[in-house]
Design a protein around this motif. Structure first.
Motif, PDB file in Angstrom:
ATOM      1  N   ALA A   3     -27.737 -34.989   1.115  1.00  0.00           N
ATOM      2  CA  ALA A   3     -28.023 -36.158   0.282  1.00  0.00           C
ATOM      3  C   ALA A   3     -28.456 -35.799  -1.130  1.00  0.00           C
ATOM      4  N   GLY A   4     -28.711 -34.522  -1.430  1.00  0.00           N
ATOM      5  CA  GLY A   4     -29.251 -34.128  -2.720  1.00  0.00           C
ATOM      6  C   GLY A   4     -28.269 -34.255  -3.866  1.00  0.00           C
ATOM      7  N   ASP A   5     -28.810 -34.233  -5.088  1.00  0.00           N
ATOM      8  CA  ASP A   5     -27.965 -34.238  -6.283  1.00  0.00           C
ATOM      9  C   ASP A   5     -27.190 -32.924  -6.403  1.00  0.00           C
ATOM     10  N   VAL A   6     -27.821 -31.837  -5.964  1.00  0.00           N
ATOM     11  CA  VAL A   6     -27.214 -30.505  -5.971  1.00  0.00           C
ATOM     12  C   VAL A   6     -27.343 -29.923  -4.576  1.00  0.00           C
ATOM     13  N   LEU A   7     -26.279 -29.282  -4.102  1.00  0.00           N
ATOM     14  CA  LEU A   7     -26.264 -28.659  -2.790  1.00  0.00           C
ATOM     15  C   LEU A   7     -26.303 -27.152  -2.974  1.00  0.00           C
ATOM     16  N   LEU A   8     -27.227 -26.491  -2.300  1.00  0.00           N
ATOM     17  CA  LEU A   8     -27.300 -25.032  -2.292  1.00  0.00           C
ATOM     18  C   LEU A   8     -26.904 -24.546  -0.905  1.00  0.00           C
ATOM     19  N   LEU A   9     -25.937 -23.641  -0.841  1.00  0.00           N
ATOM     20  CA  LEU A   9     -25.499 -23.102   0.443  1.00  0.00           C
ATOM     21  C   LEU A   9     -26.383 -21.928   0.836  1.00  0.00           C
ATOM     22  N   ALA A  10     -26.588 -21.765   2.135  1.00  0.00           N
ATOM     23  CA  ALA A  10     -27.439 -20.680   2.620  1.00  0.00           C
ATOM     24  C   ALA A  10     -26.928 -20.182   3.962  1.00  0.00           C
ATOM     25  N   ASP A  11     -26.852 -18.869   4.105  1.00  0.00           N
ATOM     26  CA  ASP A  11     -26.565 -18.276   5.405  1.00  0.00           C
ATOM     27  C   ASP A  11     -27.839 -18.221   6.232  1.00  0.00           C
ATOM     28  N   ALA A  48     -15.958 -34.499  -4.535  1.00  0.00           N
ATOM     29  CA  ALA A  48     -14.725 -35.293  -4.500  1.00  0.00           C
ATOM     30  C   ALA A  48     -13.488 -34.410  -4.432  1.00  0.00           C
ATOM     31  N   ALA A  49     -13.562 -33.222  -5.019  1.00  0.00           N
ATOM     32  CA  ALA A  49     -12.437 -32.285  -4.972  1.00  0.00           C
ATOM     33  C   ALA A  49     -12.573 -31.284  -3.834  1.00  0.00           C
ATOM     34  N   ILE A  50     -13.790 -30.989  -3.418  1.00  0.00           N
ATOM     35  CA  ILE A  50     -14.011 -29.971  -2.389  1.00  0.00           C
ATOM     36  C   ILE A  50     -13.750 -30.509  -0.986  1.00  0.00           C
ATOM     37  N   LEU A  51     -14.138 -31.754  -0.737  1.00  0.00           N
ATOM     38  CA  LEU A  51     -13.986 -32.354   0.583  1.00  0.00           C
ATOM     39  C   LEU A  51     -12.794 -33.300   0.626  1.00  0.00           C
ATOM     40  N   PRO A  52     -12.123 -33.378   1.773  1.00  0.00           N
ATOM     41  CA  PRO A  52     -12.344 -32.536   2.949  1.00  0.00           C
ATOM     42  C   PRO A  52     -11.807 -31.124   2.727  1.00  0.00           C
ATOM     43  N   PHE A  53     -12.373 -30.153   3.449  1.00  0.00           N
ATOM     44  CA  PHE A  53     -11.779 -28.816   3.416  1.00  0.00           C
ATOM     45  C   PHE A  53     -10.332 -28.921   3.909  1.00  0.00           C
ATOM     46  N   PRO A  54      -9.405 -28.203   3.302  1.00  0.00           N
ATOM     47  CA  PRO A  54      -8.032 -28.207   3.812  1.00  0.00           C
ATOM     48  C   PRO A  54      -7.977 -27.797   5.286  1.00  0.00           C
ATOM     49  N   ASP A  55      -7.056 -28.394   6.033  1.00  0.00           N
ATOM     50  CA  ASP A  55      -6.948 -28.126   7.470  1.00  0.00           C
ATOM     51  C   ASP A  55      -6.725 -26.654   7.771  1.00  0.00           C
ATOM     52  N   TYR A  56      -6.021 -25.955   6.899  1.00  0.00           N
ATOM     53  CA  TYR A  56      -5.669 -24.558   7.147  1.00  0.00           C
ATOM     54  C   TYR A  56      -6.744 -23.584   6.671  1.00  0.00           C
ATOM     55  N   LEU A  57      -7.853 -24.111   6.160  1.00  0.00           N
ATOM     56  CA  LEU A  57      -8.957 -23.253   5.731  1.00  0.00           C
ATOM     57  C   LEU A  57      -9.714 -22.787   6.968  1.00  0.00           C
ATOM     58  N   THR A  58      -9.467 -21.563   7.391  1.00  0.00           N
ATOM     59  CA  THR A  58     -10.074 -21.027   8.609  1.00  0.00           C
ATOM     60  C   THR A  58     -11.112 -19.950   8.312  1.00  0.00           C
ATOM     61  N   GLU A  59     -11.239 -19.551   7.057  1.00  0.00           N
ATOM     62  CA  GLU A  59     -12.220 -18.560   6.644  1.00  0.00           C
ATOM     63  C   GLU A  59     -12.452 -18.730   5.145  1.00  0.00           C
ATOM     64  N   SER A  60     -13.494 -18.090   4.638  1.00  0.00           N
ATOM     65  CA  SER A  60     -13.730 -18.017   3.186  1.00  0.00           C
ATOM     66  C   SER A  60     -13.845 -19.386   2.525  1.00  0.00           C
ATOM     67  N   HIS A  61     -14.691 -20.244   3.104  1.00  0.00           N
ATOM     68  CA  HIS A  61     -14.959 -21.535   2.460  1.00  0.00           C
ATOM     69  C   HIS A  61     -15.521 -21.341   1.056  1.00  0.00           C
ATOM     70  N   GLU A 121     -18.865 -27.268   6.472  1.00  0.00           N
ATOM     71  CA  GLU A 121     -18.357 -28.548   5.989  1.00  0.00           C
ATOM     72  C   GLU A 121     -19.211 -29.698   6.514  1.00  0.00           C
ATOM     73  N   ALA A 122     -19.603 -29.624   7.785  1.00  0.00           N
ATOM     74  CA  ALA A 122     -20.461 -30.669   8.367  1.00  0.00           C
ATOM     75  C   ALA A 122     -21.811 -30.725   7.658  1.00  0.00           C
ATOM     76  N   ALA A 123     -22.376 -29.560   7.324  1.00  0.00           N
ATOM     77  CA  ALA A 123     -23.655 -29.532   6.615  1.00  0.00           C
ATOM     78  C   ALA A 123     -23.525 -30.137   5.222  1.00  0.00           C
ATOM     79  N   ILE A 124     -22.439 -29.817   4.534  1.00  0.00           N
ATOM     80  CA  ILE A 124     -22.203 -30.363   3.199  1.00  0.00           C
ATOM     81  C   ILE A 124     -22.051 -31.882   3.267  1.00  0.00           C
ATOM     82  N   ARG A 125     -21.327 -32.371   4.261  1.00  0.00           N
ATOM     83  CA  ARG A 125     -21.140 -33.818   4.402  1.00  0.00           C
ATOM     84  C   ARG A 125     -22.457 -34.540   4.686  1.00  0.00           C
ATOM     85  N   ALA A 126     -23.380 -33.862   5.344  1.00  0.00           N
ATOM     86  CA  ALA A 126     -24.648 -34.491   5.717  1.00  0.00           C
ATOM     87  C   ALA A 126     -25.688 -34.436   4.608  1.00  0.00           C
TER      88      ALA A 126
END
Length: 250
Positions: free
Chosen positions: A83-91, A173-186, A76-81
């Motif tokens: 700046a791109g038009d599209v965000l690609l997630l990576a492990d 706008a719909a994804i953030l913030p992650f729900p407080d109870y989201l503890t896995e499987s973002h 979530e912190a990485a997503i908030r930081a």
């Protein structure tokens, strides 16, 4: 691509010194001009952050968390930081397939959220279904099966993995913030938002090779009954929350 967009790669790291450099180099080789990578390190106790710094590429921005917050909050912190038009997630421990950047960025630009298939690093075999053992793959034709896709998420049958996902910025706008109870499987939360809002696109190409090892954040080991039920209840709550937030996306 029909329209050039900028991409930010969002990576969460924790004690990933064994593989993080290999993964980052496969990412950097695939990026376009104007793209960047945000790495948020979750208070690693090994040399992960130092290895990232030593790569010395100006496209990488390293953020060090002083306290360990877990991979969900770190992503979530990485997503908030970003700046791109599209965000690609990576492990931190996989390998990108060349061309991934353009394939997922274009799908996310058009539809909002994109999820691709992945293979196993070393064999290039499809990921096996935990239920049947057969190839576990997303099909483009089922992208718009909103209710069926969500039922498959609840049943543990949907192969949505964050390491194979892309998000268009307006969907945050719909994804953030992650729900407080989201503890896995973002990743399942992001997929749920995509399905509920009708912005999900299944990409049949394989765009990432997944490395399986003993310290994967997503374990393939069977869960106990109590943990499995708690996980299902969390997914139901996430579905309800996504329904509540869907009007945030125009």
């Amino acid at each position: 691509m029909s329209e050039r967009v900028t991409v930010t790669v969002c990576m969460a790291t924790y004690n990933g010194s064994a593989y993080v450099e290999h993964q980052l180099r496969s990412i950097l080789d695939d990026l376009a001009s104007g793209d960047d990578v945000v790495v948020v390190d979750d208070a690693s106790t090994d040399e992960t952050a130092e290895i990232v710094e030593r790569i010395g590429d100006p496209r990488i921005r390293l953020i060090r968390q002083e306290e360990n917050r877990g991979y969900v909050r770190t992503f979530e912190a990485a997503i908030r930081a970003a700046a791109g038009d599209v965000l690609l997630l990576a492990d931190q421990d996989d390998e990108w397939v060349p061309g991934r950047r353009d394939i997922l960025a274009e799908a996310a630009r058009r539809d909002g959220i994109a999820a691709s298939n992945l293979s196993l690093l070393g064999s290039d075999s499809p990921l096996p279904s935990p239920l049947s053992g057969r190839a576990w793959r997303l099909r483009d034709a089922t992208s718009d099966h909103r209710l069926r896709n969500e039922v498959r998420i609840l049943a543990g049958m949907a192969p949505y993995f964050g390491c194979a996902m892309a998000i268009r910025r307006d969907l945050l706008a719909a994804i953030l913030p992650f729900p407080d109870y989201l503890t896995e499987s973002h990743d399942l939360w992001i997929a749920t938002v995509g399905n509920v809002t009708g912005r999900m696109r299944h990409v049949e190409e394989t765009t990432v090779r997944r490395r399986i090892h003993d310290t994967n954040a997503s374990s393939s080991r069977p869960r106990g009954v109590r943990r499995a039920l708690a996980s299902r209840w969390m997914l139901v709550r996430l579905w309800r929350e996504a329904l509540r937030r869907r009007d945030r996306v125009s």
